[in-house]
Design a protein around this motif. Structure first.
Motif, short mmCIF file in Angstrom:
data_model
loop_
_atom_site.label_atom_id
_atom_site.label_comp_id
_atom_site.label_asym_id
_atom_site.label_seq_id
_atom_site.Cartn_x
_atom_site.Cartn_y
_atom_site.Cartn_z
N PHE A 22 0.86 -1.19 0.00
CA PHE A 22 0.00 0.00 0.00
C PHE A 22 0.89 1.24 0.00
CE2 PHE A 22 -2.62 2.93 2.91
CZ PHE A 22 -3.34 3.47 1.86
N ASP A 45 0.98 -8.84 -0.45
CA ASP A 45 -0.39 -8.32 -0.32
C ASP A 45 -0.53 -7.03 -1.11
OD1 ASP A 45 -3.07 -8.05 0.89
OD2 ASP A 45 -2.18 -6.24 1.74
N SER A 140 -11.88 -7.80 4.34
CA SER A 140 -11.00 -6.85 5.03
C SER A 140 -11.86 -5.77 5.64
CB SER A 140 -10.01 -6.25 4.02
OG SER A 140 -9.24 -5.24 4.62
N ASN A 141 -11.46 -5.32 6.80
CA ASN A 141 -12.17 -4.24 7.50
C ASN A 141 -13.62 -4.60 7.82
OD1 ASN A 141 -9.91 -2.35 7.47
ND2 ASN A 141 -10.24 -2.27 5.26
N GLN A 162 -8.69 -9.05 7.02
CA GLN A 162 -7.52 -8.15 7.13
C GLN A 162 -7.99 -6.85 7.78
OE1 GLN A 162 -4.88 -5.55 4.10
NE2 GLN A 162 -4.71 -7.74 3.71
N GLY A 193 1.98 1.82 11.07
CA GLY A 193 2.24 2.79 10.01
C GLY A 193 1.22 3.91 9.96
N LYS A 240 4.85 -3.11 5.49
CA LYS A 240 5.27 -2.48 4.24
C LYS A 240 6.54 -1.68 4.46
CE LYS A 240 5.49 1.52 1.74
NZ LYS A 240 6.09 2.83 2.14
N SER A 241 7.49 -1.79 3.56
CA SER A 241 8.63 -0.88 3.53
C SER A 241 9.20 -0.90 2.13
CB SER A 241 9.71 -1.29 4.53
OG SER A 241 10.83 -0.44 4.38
N VAL A 242 9.68 0.26 1.70
CA VAL A 242 10.41 0.30 0.43
C VAL A 242 11.91 0.38 0.69
CG1 VAL A 242 8.51 1.29 -0.91
CG2 VAL A 242 10.12 2.82 0.26
N THR A 243 12.30 0.30 1.95
CA THR A 243 13.70 0.46 2.34
C THR A 243 14.33 -0.92 2.55
OG1 THR A 243 12.92 2.39 3.55
CG2 THR A 243 15.20 1.68 3.97
N ARG A 246 15.03 -2.15 6.09
CA ARG A 246 13.83 -2.39 6.90
C ARG A 246 13.07 -3.63 6.42
NH1 ARG A 246 11.37 3.73 6.88
NH2 ARG A 246 12.62 4.61 8.57
N ASN A 250 12.33 -6.44 9.15
CA ASN A 250 10.97 -6.90 9.47
C ASN A 250 10.81 -8.41 9.31
OD1 ASN A 250 10.40 -4.22 9.92
ND2 ASN A 250 9.33 -3.90 7.98
P1 NDP Z 1 3.01 -0.49 8.34
O1 NDP Z 1 2.63 -0.67 9.76
O2 NDP Z 1 3.50 -1.68 7.59
O3 NDP Z 1 4.07 0.69 8.28
C1 NDP Z 1 4.64 1.12 7.07
C2 NDP Z 1 5.50 2.35 7.36
O4 NDP Z 1 6.53 2.00 8.29
C3 NDP Z 1 6.19 2.91 6.16
O5 NDP Z 1 6.21 4.31 6.32
C4 NDP Z 1 7.61 2.34 6.25
O6 NDP Z 1 8.54 3.24 5.68
C5 NDP Z 1 7.81 2.26 7.74
N1 NDP Z 1 8.64 1.13 8.18
C6 NDP Z 1 8.55 -0.14 7.75
N2 NDP Z 1 9.41 -0.94 8.42
C7 NDP Z 1 10.05 -0.15 9.30
C8 NDP Z 1 11.06 -0.38 10.27
N3 NDP Z 1 11.55 -1.60 10.44
N4 NDP Z 1 11.49 0.68 10.99
C9 NDP Z 1 10.97 1.91 10.81
N5 NDP Z 1 10.01 2.21 9.92
C10 NDP Z 1 9.56 1.17 9.16
O7 NDP Z 1 1.75 0.19 7.65
P2 NDP Z 1 0.98 0.05 6.26
O8 NDP Z 1 -0.12 1.04 6.34
O9 NDP Z 1 1.84 0.10 5.08
O10 NDP Z 1 0.33 -1.40 6.34
C11 NDP Z 1 1.00 -2.56 5.87
C12 NDP Z 1 0.23 -3.21 4.75
O11 NDP Z 1 -1.10 -3.50 5.16
C13 NDP Z 1 0.03 -2.32 3.52
O12 NDP Z 1 1.17 -2.18 2.71
C14 NDP Z 1 -1.12 -3.04 2.85
O13 NDP Z 1 -0.64 -4.20 2.19
C15 NDP Z 1 -1.98 -3.39 4.05
N6 NDP Z 1 -3.01 -2.35 4.34
C16 NDP Z 1 -4.33 -2.71 4.17
C17 NDP Z 1 -5.35 -1.83 4.42
C18 NDP Z 1 -6.74 -2.27 4.25
O14 NDP Z 1 -7.66 -1.44 4.31
N7 NDP Z 1 -7.00 -3.54 4.02
C19 NDP Z 1 -5.08 -0.46 4.87
C20 NDP Z 1 -3.66 -0.18 5.06
C21 NDP Z 1 -2.69 -1.11 4.82
P3 NDP Z 1 9.39 2.96 4.32
O15 NDP Z 1 8.50 2.25 3.34
O16 NDP Z 1 9.75 4.34 3.88
O17 NDP Z 1 10.58 2.13 4.72
#
Ligand code: NDP
Length: 294
Positions: A22, A45, A140-141, A162, A193, A240-243, A246, A250
């Protein structure tokens, strides 16, 4: 490295940790998903509404992994609800992903004000499941009352729900309803997040002192502690992370155990404040958007 699985209510297994995309922009998705697959993630996902299914599919293909080695989950957006529209939405998603079948297909949200459309969408998932196009179906939700309505009007119990779960928002009632029906809870925003964007005393779970203390005791990071908390309590997680560092961090959560007291301390951080949209208030008028053809 092989990691533990959870077994869904139809016997299909899913890795305990998956990788979420996401808000990952399409032009970063191929690189990010390739990095995740390289590190060892075998569950991705995505969602029609994320606009990156095509890039997820491309990354999986480019990884060279056999299709069966990667668990692919995607979601039907509310604008495509209704029996026929949802069947067509499946075609759009598999077309973009470049696959014939999905491992898990879920409804992204309930439409409480148009529940007939929600039921129609779910019946389409049941049809795809019966036809062997998807290995498992879910939601989901969905809050307990949405699940009750769905279960009363459909045949196949969802394999997964989810929902938003992190230390600042645990929603125990939703978790209890999932457990009661044999539905695996899959935690979105598992490391909080969604809390990063909000003002106030509970800004970021990553900076929470109690989580920080537990992390230090295990020589782990706050993110790793939160993921471990979910997995030990039986929830599947999709951080989720693009780094790259991280993404790897994770995934490295299988060499330590939180104590019962540490799990309880994290449970105690629940603020009851939701970060995402209130599921009861989701309407097509407010959140609808066109999902392009494949
Ligand atoms: P997360 O809890 O996974 O947090 C993601 C954020 O945390 C990003 O900003 C990322 O930054 C940062 N991050 C990731 N790993 C670390 C780390 N080890 N240390 C510090 N910062 C970190 O939140 P999401 O909202 O992305 O949720 C995860 C997934 O859940 C989504 O990608 C999606 O697949 C799903 N989702 C589903 C929803 C629904 O309605 N069904 C709604 C929201 C999410 P960076 O990428 O810059 O590294």
């Amino acid at each position: 490295m092989s990691i533990p699985d959870f077994t869904l209510n139809n016997g299909v297994t899913i890795p305990a940790i998956g990788y979420g995309v996401f808000q990952t922009p399409p032009d970063e998705t191929v690189t990010a998903v390739e990095a995740a697959l390289h590190i060892g993630y075998r569950h991705i996902d995505t969602a029609a509404a994320y606009g990156n299914e095509r890039e997820v599919g491309r990354a999986i293909k480019q990884s060279g992994l056999p299709r069966d080695d990667v668990f692919i989950e995607t979601k039907i957006w509310i604008s495509d609800f209704g029996y026929d529209a949802t069947l067509h939405a499946f075609d759009k998603s598999v077309g973009k992903l470049g696959v014939q079948t999905l491992d898990l297909l879920i409804l992204h949200q309930a439409l409480p004000g148009e529940f007939d459309l929600t039921v129609g969408a779910y019946r389409a998932l049941e049809k795809l499941y019966a036809d062997g196009r998807v290995r498992a179906i879910g939601v989901s939700n969905f809050m307990p009352k949405h699940l009750d309505r769905l279960l009363a009007e459909t045949e196949v119990v969802p394999a997964i729900n989810q929902i938003e779960v992190h230390p600042y928002f645990k929603q125990p009632e939703a978790l209890a309803a999932d457990a009661e029906h044999g539905i695996l809870s899959q935690a979105w925003a598992p490391i909080g997040g969604i809390t990063f964007y909000r003002e106030g005393p509970h800004t970021s779970t990553l900076e929470d002192p109690a989580i920080g203390e537990i992390a230090a005791a295990h020589d782990k990071t706050p993110a790793q502690v939160m993921l471990r908390w979910h997995i030990q309590q039986g929830r599947q997680v999709i951080p989720k992370s693009v780094t790259p560092s991280r993404i790897a961090e994770n995934f490295d959560v299988f060499d330590f155990d939180l104590t019962a007291a540490q799990l309880a301390a994290i449970d105690g951080l629940n603020t009851g404040v939701r970060g995402g949209p209130e599921p009861e208030d989701v309407t097509r008028e407010k959140y609808g958007r066109d999902i392009p053809e494949a």
